[in-house]
Design an enzyme around this catalytic site. Structure first.
Site, mmCIF file in Angstrom:
data_model
loop_
_atom_site.group_PDB
_atom_site.id
_atom_site.type_symbol
_atom_site.label_atom_id
_atom_site.label_comp_id
_atom_site.label_asym_id
_atom_site.label_seq_id
_atom_site.Cartn_x
_atom_site.Cartn_y
_atom_site.Cartn_z
ATOM 1 N N ARG A 194 0.561 14.158 13.389
ATOM 2 C CA ARG A 194 0.966 13.921 11.999
ATOM 3 C C ARG A 194 1.213 15.071 11.367
ATOM 4 N NH1 ARG A 194 -0.986 8.433 9.999
ATOM 5 N NH2 ARG A 194 0.782 8.411 8.671
ATOM 6 N N ARG A 239 -8.457 -0.493 4.694
ATOM 7 C CA ARG A 239 -7.593 0.414 4.241
ATOM 8 C C ARG A 239 -6.220 -0.166 3.739
ATOM 9 N NH1 ARG A 239 -7.122 5.938 7.216
ATOM 10 N NH2 ARG A 239 -5.770 6.122 5.391
ATOM 11 N N ASP A 241 4.557 0.139 12.119
ATOM 12 C CA ASP A 241 3.457 -0.342 11.613
ATOM 13 C C ASP A 241 3.013 -1.950 12.193
ATOM 14 O OD1 ASP A 241 3.685 1.336 8.495
ATOM 15 O OD2 ASP A 241 3.152 2.010 10.284
ATOM 16 N N ARG A 291 -4.681 10.761 4.371
ATOM 17 C CA ARG A 291 -3.763 11.745 4.530
ATOM 18 C C ARG A 291 -2.738 11.701 3.361
ATOM 19 N NH1 ARG A 291 -2.268 13.224 8.846
ATOM 20 N NH2 ARG A 291 -0.309 13.532 8.471
ATOM 21 N N LYS A 350 0.912 -1.357 -0.068
ATOM 22 C CA LYS A 350 0.150 -0.021 -0.105
ATOM 23 C C LYS A 350 0.932 1.210 0.050
ATOM 24 C CE LYS A 350 -1.627 1.427 4.189
ATOM 25 N NZ LYS A 350 -1.401 3.074 4.415
ATOM 26 N N ASN A 351 1.956 1.215 0.845
ATOM 27 C CA ASN A 351 2.905 2.542 0.933
ATOM 28 C C ASN A 351 3.874 2.772 -0.109
ATOM 29 O OD1 ASN A 351 0.983 3.022 3.254
ATOM 30 N ND2 ASN A 351 2.502 2.389 4.938
ATOM 31 N N ILE A 359 7.744 6.723 17.453
ATOM 32 C CA ILE A 359 7.446 7.140 16.141
ATOM 33 C C ILE A 359 6.179 7.957 16.165
ATOM 34 C CG2 ILE A 359 6.858 6.992 13.654
ATOM 35 C CD1 ILE A 359 9.774 6.219 14.296
ATOM 36 N N CYS A 377 -4.825 12.336 12.868
ATOM 37 C CA CYS A 377 -5.541 11.304 12.543
ATOM 38 C C CYS A 377 -5.465 10.510 14.085
ATOM 39 C CB CYS A 377 -4.755 10.379 11.527
ATOM 40 S SG CYS A 377 -3.411 9.356 12.019
HETATM 41 C C1 EPZ Z 1 4.411 6.605 6.652
HETATM 42 O O1 EPZ Z 1 3.561 7.945 7.162
HETATM 43 C C2 EPZ Z 1 3.556 5.572 6.448
HETATM 44 N N1 EPZ Z 1 2.289 6.111 5.362
HETATM 45 C C3 EPZ Z 1 2.703 5.035 7.585
HETATM 46 O O2 EPZ Z 1 1.980 4.214 7.476
HETATM 47 C C4 EPZ Z 1 3.937 4.899 8.801
HETATM 48 O O3 EPZ Z 1 3.519 4.327 10.054
HETATM 49 C C5 EPZ Z 1 4.937 5.938 8.774
HETATM 50 O O4 EPZ Z 1 5.469 6.479 7.524
HETATM 51 C C6 EPZ Z 1 6.127 5.657 9.586
HETATM 52 O O5 EPZ Z 1 6.892 4.691 9.056
HETATM 53 C C7 EPZ Z 1 2.269 5.922 4.175
HETATM 54 O O6 EPZ Z 1 3.648 5.802 3.697
HETATM 55 C C8 EPZ Z 1 1.439 6.392 3.190
HETATM 56 P P1 EPZ Z 1 6.334 9.928 8.803
HETATM 57 P P2 EPZ Z 1 4.124 9.324 7.175
HETATM 58 O O7 EPZ Z 1 6.267 11.220 7.995
HETATM 59 O O8 EPZ Z 1 5.014 9.485 5.973
HETATM 60 C C9 EPZ Z 1 6.922 13.404 12.275
HETATM 61 C C10 EPZ Z 1 0.139 2.375 7.664
HETATM 62 O O9 EPZ Z 1 -0.135 1.910 8.575
HETATM 63 N N2 EPZ Z 1 6.711 14.107 11.213
HETATM 64 O O10 EPZ Z 1 7.595 9.034 8.524
HETATM 65 O O11 EPZ Z 1 3.039 10.285 7.443
HETATM 66 C C11 EPZ Z 1 5.375 12.550 12.434
HETATM 67 O O12 EPZ Z 1 4.755 13.109 13.320
HETATM 68 C C12 EPZ Z 1 0.724 3.983 7.940
HETATM 69 O O13 EPZ Z 1 0.248 2.112 6.574
HETATM 70 C C13 EPZ Z 1 6.999 15.584 11.416
HETATM 71 O O14 EPZ Z 1 6.917 15.880 12.682
HETATM 72 O O15 EPZ Z 1 5.099 9.085 8.372
HETATM 73 C C14 EPZ Z 1 6.139 11.451 13.115
HETATM 74 O O16 EPZ Z 1 6.075 11.441 14.291
HETATM 75 C C15 EPZ Z 1 0.405 4.558 9.273
HETATM 76 N N3 EPZ Z 1 6.919 16.474 10.380
HETATM 77 C C16 EPZ Z 1 7.546 10.990 12.229
HETATM 78 O O17 EPZ Z 1 7.718 12.391 11.873
HETATM 79 C C17 EPZ Z 1 6.604 16.047 8.948
HETATM 80 O O18 EPZ Z 1 6.431 17.094 8.230
HETATM 81 C C18 EPZ Z 1 7.380 10.064 11.152
HETATM 82 O O19 EPZ Z 1 6.415 10.311 10.515
HETATM 83 C C19 EPZ Z 1 6.550 14.729 8.666
HETATM 84 C C20 EPZ Z 1 6.352 13.879 9.997
#
Ligand code: EPZ
Length: 422
Positions: free
Chosen positions: A121, A398, A306, A92, A22-23, A328, A116
């Protein structure tokens, strides 16, 4: 809303085929905005999130058709540069259209995704990077409006490694003028898969999969045919299912190099995992002999967040206490209250879960709260005594393709009830 009804206690056996990731699919679908023509993506999973991203692209004017696991996306007719709130609030990852739209059209209007269930996020790093590349970013009425005559290369340091942030910026940089360096880039396999596809489209990218990615912008990209990687989280989920039910199954279409940390950690609990070509032979220890293990979620190549919920479900039946640290996301323990309704002994303090294993879980009516939380309830229900009813499984749909069919084919007692009480 659909519900799943599971009667636990069955030993499973046979083979399960892992679907496309998916990702990986979501950023790849967004990347089609970067060029004209028809892109063909194969091994695409049939998931709600894929349908939502298709709606986002169709709303922009793209032509989309699905044949089996193949997605055809034609962007010759893209004209609307907006991802509306009604769609973004349901997924998102729609924010992944921001970078490609600014890069291709010089403007984009994307709804802020909002928080969310698992955390705030924010997308500040996505926006910081685009600003560094010369985009003018304004926020108005819940939308991000980004404008740039043409993005220019920049050195961008992400103080947190962000998966979709890295993907958004890599796509934007592909058409920028000059060189972009993304430092502290996310190393996830899905980032690398996107980079491989972009290179096939004509982008000049090096370092994907490491913490420093260099992109030399080009003037134009071309559409491609591309097959996406298998879903490493679905693979890990089925390993925990075999582990908690004492089953012997073959997991087909998996990439061991993408799940090495997951496999290493799950072996600590006594699960035997051996490679058989592009499949994994997984043998769960006899019921009652699962061992506890401690884990800390980390960005790739560490143990993925995840898989945290599924790990807690698994170790809730271990012969001992496991300590789980979620590093995370700030609120990713909503599955714990539901698992406790099934008899699990889990205490949360700050972002640490102490899981005291029990000899048996009892089936109960429970409620899914987010994608991986719902997966953990399926894992627990397959080992619990009696019947579990999992409500609100639209969360599960999803990210897991036909999970009830895959589990039934392994001999599990699971069925979906359509609709039902709200
Ligand atoms: C991706 O989300 C995945 N989604 C998530 O999978 C996964 O849990 C996550 O990466 C972590 O591996 C997709 O790829 C579509 P991040 P993402 O930006 O990119 C902080 C699932 O279950 N952050 O890597 O949104 C954030 O708050 C989903 O399939 C900022 O502070 O995650 C978090 O604490 C859930 N500012 C950390 O970074 C930003 O601008 C990692 O988030 C961006 C992120």
């Amino acid at each position: 809303m659909d519900r799943l009804i599971i009667t636990g206690g069955k030993r499973l056996s046979g083979e399960v085929q892992i679907s496309g990731a998916k990702n990986a699919a979501l950023p790849l679908m967004a990347s089609t905005i970067l060029c004209k023509g028809e892109t063909v993506l194969s091994n695409i999973p049939g998931l709600k999130d894929i349908m939502t991203m298709s709606e986002v692209l169709a709303n922009m004017g793209a032509g989309i058709s699905v044949e089996g696991g193949c997605l055809r996306i034609n962007t010759d007719t893209l004209m609307n540069k907006e991802a509306p709130y009604e769609l973004v609030k349901t997924m998102r990852a729609s924010v992944l259209t921001l970078g490609p739209m600014v890069a291709r059209f010089g403007c984009a209007k994307v709804s802020l995704p909002g928080g969310c269930a698992i955390g705030a996020r924010p997308i500040n790093l996505h926006l910081m990077g685009l600003e560094k590349m010369g985009a003018k970013i304004t926020l108005s009425q819940g939308y991000v409006v980004a404008k740039a005559k043409r993005l220019k290369g920049a050195t961008i340091y992400c103080d947190i490694s962000t998966v979709t942030g890295t993907e958004n910026l890599m796509m934007a940089a592909a058409l920028a003028k000059g060189r972009t360096i993304i430092e502290n880039a996310a190393r996830e396999p899905e980032v690398e898969d996107l980079a491989n596809a972009l290179v096939k489209m004509g982008a000049k990218i090096s370092g994907a999969g490491s913490t420093v990615i260099e992109i030399e912008g080009v003037d134009e990209l071309r559409p491609i045919d591309y097959t996406i990687i298998p879903d490493r989280i679905e693979t890990g989920t089925f390993i925990t299912i075999a582990g908690i039910t004492g089953s012997n199954i073959l997991i087909k279409n998996s990439r061991y190099d993408h799940i090495a940390a997951i496999a290493e950690k799950l072996r600590e609990t006594g699960i035997i995992i051996t490679e058989e070509g592009d499949a994994l032979r997984v043998i769960g220890p006899p019921i009652g002999t699962l061992q506890p293990a401690d884990v800390r979620t980390m960005p790739f190549p560490g143990f993925p967040t995840d898989m945290q919920a599924q790990f807690i479900a698994l170790t809730s039946m271990a012969a001992g206490t496991s300590i789980v640290r979620e590093t995370i996301f700030e609120n990713r323990y909503m599955h714990v209250a539901e698992l406790k309704r099934m008899g699990a002994h889990i205490e949360i303090e700050d972002n640490i879960a102490t899981v005291r294993g029990v000899q048996r879980l009892l089936g109960a009516p429970v409620m899914a709260t987010d994608l991986r939380a719902s997966a953990s309830l399926v894992v627990a229900a397959l080992a619990a005594e009696g019947e579990t009813i999992i409500d609100r499984i639209y969360h599960l749909d999803r990210g897991y393709e036909k999970i009830e069919d895959k589990i039934s084919n392994l001999g599990g007692d699971i069925r979906r009830v359509k609709g039902g009480r709200t």
